[in-house]
Design a protein around this motif. Structure first.
Motif, short mmCIF file in Angstrom:
data_model
loop_
_atom_site.label_atom_id
_atom_site.label_comp_id
_atom_site.label_asym_id
_atom_site.label_seq_id
_atom_site.Cartn_x
_atom_site.Cartn_y
_atom_site.Cartn_z
N HIS A 193 -7.63 -11.46 1.06
CA HIS A 193 -7.20 -10.81 -0.17
C HIS A 193 -6.40 -11.80 -1.02
O HIS A 193 -5.68 -12.63 -0.48
CB HIS A 193 -6.32 -9.61 0.20
CG HIS A 193 -5.99 -8.71 -0.95
ND1 HIS A 193 -5.03 -9.04 -1.88
CD2 HIS A 193 -6.47 -7.51 -1.34
CE1 HIS A 193 -4.94 -8.07 -2.78
NE2 HIS A 193 -5.81 -7.14 -2.47
N ARG A 197 -7.99 -4.49 11.02
CA ARG A 197 -7.69 -4.26 9.61
C ARG A 197 -6.40 -3.50 9.36
O ARG A 197 -6.04 -3.26 8.20
CB ARG A 197 -8.85 -3.51 8.95
CG ARG A 197 -10.25 -4.11 9.25
CD ARG A 197 -11.13 -4.13 8.03
NE ARG A 197 -11.03 -2.89 7.29
CZ ARG A 197 -11.79 -1.82 7.48
NH1 ARG A 197 -12.75 -1.85 8.37
NH2 ARG A 197 -11.62 -0.75 6.76
N GLU A 206 3.92 -2.94 8.98
CA GLU A 206 3.21 -2.10 8.04
C GLU A 206 3.86 -0.72 7.91
O GLU A 206 3.98 -0.20 6.80
CB GLU A 206 1.73 -1.92 8.48
CG GLU A 206 0.92 -1.11 7.49
CD GLU A 206 -0.55 -0.98 7.91
OE1 GLU A 206 -0.93 -1.54 8.95
OE2 GLU A 206 -1.29 -0.30 7.18
N GLU A 228 -0.41 -7.38 5.94
CA GLU A 228 -0.89 -6.09 5.43
C GLU A 228 -2.23 -6.22 4.72
O GLU A 228 -3.11 -5.37 4.91
CB GLU A 228 0.15 -5.50 4.46
CG GLU A 228 -0.24 -4.11 3.96
CD GLU A 228 0.81 -3.50 3.03
OE1 GLU A 228 1.85 -4.14 2.80
OE2 GLU A 228 0.57 -2.39 2.53
N MET A 229 -2.39 -7.27 3.92
CA MET A 229 -3.59 -7.38 3.11
C MET A 229 -4.63 -8.31 3.72
O MET A 229 -5.79 -8.25 3.32
CB MET A 229 -3.23 -7.90 1.71
CG MET A 229 -2.04 -7.20 1.06
SD MET A 229 -2.28 -5.43 0.87
CE MET A 229 -3.20 -5.38 -0.66
N ARG A 279 -3.28 1.64 7.62
CA ARG A 279 -3.52 2.31 6.35
C ARG A 279 -4.86 1.93 5.74
O ARG A 279 -5.45 2.71 4.98
CB ARG A 279 -2.40 1.98 5.36
CG ARG A 279 -1.22 2.91 5.47
CD ARG A 279 -0.24 2.66 4.32
NE ARG A 279 1.04 2.21 4.82
CZ ARG A 279 2.10 3.01 4.99
NH1 ARG A 279 2.01 4.28 4.70
NH2 ARG A 279 3.24 2.53 5.45
N ALA A 280 -5.36 0.76 6.08
CA ALA A 280 -6.63 0.31 5.49
C ALA A 280 -7.84 0.96 6.14
O ALA A 280 -8.95 0.84 5.65
CB ALA A 280 -6.74 -1.21 5.59
N ARG A 333 0.80 -1.21 0.00
CA ARG A 333 0.00 0.00 0.00
C ARG A 333 0.84 1.26 0.00
O ARG A 333 0.39 2.32 -0.47
CB ARG A 333 -0.94 0.00 1.21
CG ARG A 333 -2.28 -0.67 0.93
CD ARG A 333 -3.25 -0.46 2.09
NE ARG A 333 -3.59 -1.72 2.72
CZ ARG A 333 -4.70 -2.42 2.47
NH1 ARG A 333 -5.57 -1.96 1.60
NH2 ARG A 333 -4.93 -3.55 3.08
#
Lengths: 193, 193
Positions: free
Chosen positions: A122, B27, B117, A117-118, B30-31, A30
């Motif tokens: 995902h 989550r 992250e 992170e995802m 950044r999300a 991201r």
DNA sequence: GTACCGCTAGACAGACCTGTCTTTCTTTGT
DNA sequence: ACAAAGAAAGACAGGTCTGTCTAGCGGTAC
């Protein structure tokens, strides 16, 4: 004396993959925009989107690339060359880790990074789960060669040590690989037939 | 019969913190956008920015909150209550982890997640390194109480098992805590005086 | 009673991000 | 010679994000 279109195409694709590798491995998904990949690979935006229809596709390609370069090309190959028996080659993984942890720009494990992170739902996170399983496959194979009991179970415990040491290294523990290797030795003893 | 302004303020701040806790833990940073925190906490945007001048400030507050609720309120307290001796309480950490891994909406360790992250140079990442050290502090204290040698070194190895098992659980290994506990038992033997 | 303070609601600016599209150029195949 | 195809460069649309600002409301303190 210019390149052929085919060479152009593979050259462009290669430059994109190289740039994506550096950027994604170092800073995550991201945090890196497509524009940055384009700038670093010196490729036109349309070219990138021709080869990779979406950022997700590029990320999946990056993960495959990471497996080739890091899992197989670095960890598997390097640790195999550092030992003569399967057991030595297993333990050598943590010697390779030790050097890796101390190298400049240590970036931790992209599969763990991207998975966290995802998230596992995902597509990229799901791919990471598979790539991590492939790492365990290498470990399990050597465990089998070494004649250890329950190679898959052994590999799962071994993998805990690998991943735990990587996170500790990311925190700044310079001796993380040494500590993990100690526990790994004990684990081998535990799983001897 | 309405609330006083002071109650208003703390109530609003508490709602923000609660919403941030749920969203960031589940989550990542950044999300989750500020607007989402606002929507879930039912607070005005200006109120959020009055209490937390920037998103980074809110993230730091979230991490502190996470330490109180998770590190101390959950892991430390729960594992202490499950054993009578320091050694039992150490090993009980992995029993707590086992239950945690199997709970609904397992979110892994926010300190690891955020560290990976944001990176160790970001203020939030640096805070995570400190919060992770505090977890080791709990382990080292119990190791000392148990009379083990080199409690800090012991805690670093122990922490590798904790973190590795968390990542394995995030991958879907339902027995990760059991495996880690086995290795943890061996580690205790190793560090007996 | 009046000045103050925090909350609500939401518009807004400015930045950034993904993905599309246009235009121009170069090289290949026939 | 000429059509096809890929690449470069970059404008553009539509969405999202952080953070600021305005306007109004309700309770408190003096």
């Amino acid at each position: 004396m210019t390149v052929s279109p085919a060479d152009d195409a593979t050259a462009a694709r290669g430059r994109i993959l190289d740039a994506a590798y550096d950027l994604f491995a170092q800073r995550g998904i991201r945090a890196v925009g497509i524009d940055e990949v384009i700038a670093q690979s010196k490729v036109a935006k349309a070219t990138l989107y021709r080869h990779f229809p979406s950022k997700d596709d590029l990320v999946l390609a990056f993960l495959k690339n990471r497996e080739q370069r890091w899992t197989f090309g670095f960890v598997e190959a390097e640790s195999r060359s550092r030992g003569t028996t399967p057991e030595e080659q297993l333990l050598a993984i943590f010697d390779v880790f030790h050097d890796w942890f101390h190298g400049a720009g240590f970036e931790a494990c992209s599969f763990i990074n991207v998975l966290l992170e995802m998230g596992p739902d995902h597509p990229a996170g799901a791919a990471c789960v598979k790539h991590l399983a492939n790492i365990r496959g290498v470990v399990a194979g050597r465990a089998r060669d070494a004649g250890l009991r329950e190679p898959d179970e052994f590999a799962r415990s071994w993998h805990i040590l690998m991943k735990g040491s990587i996170i500790s290294a990311a925190e700044g523990d310079t001796k993380a690989a040494r500590r993990a290797k100690e526990m790994a030795s004990a684990l081998i003893e535990q799983y001897r037939a």
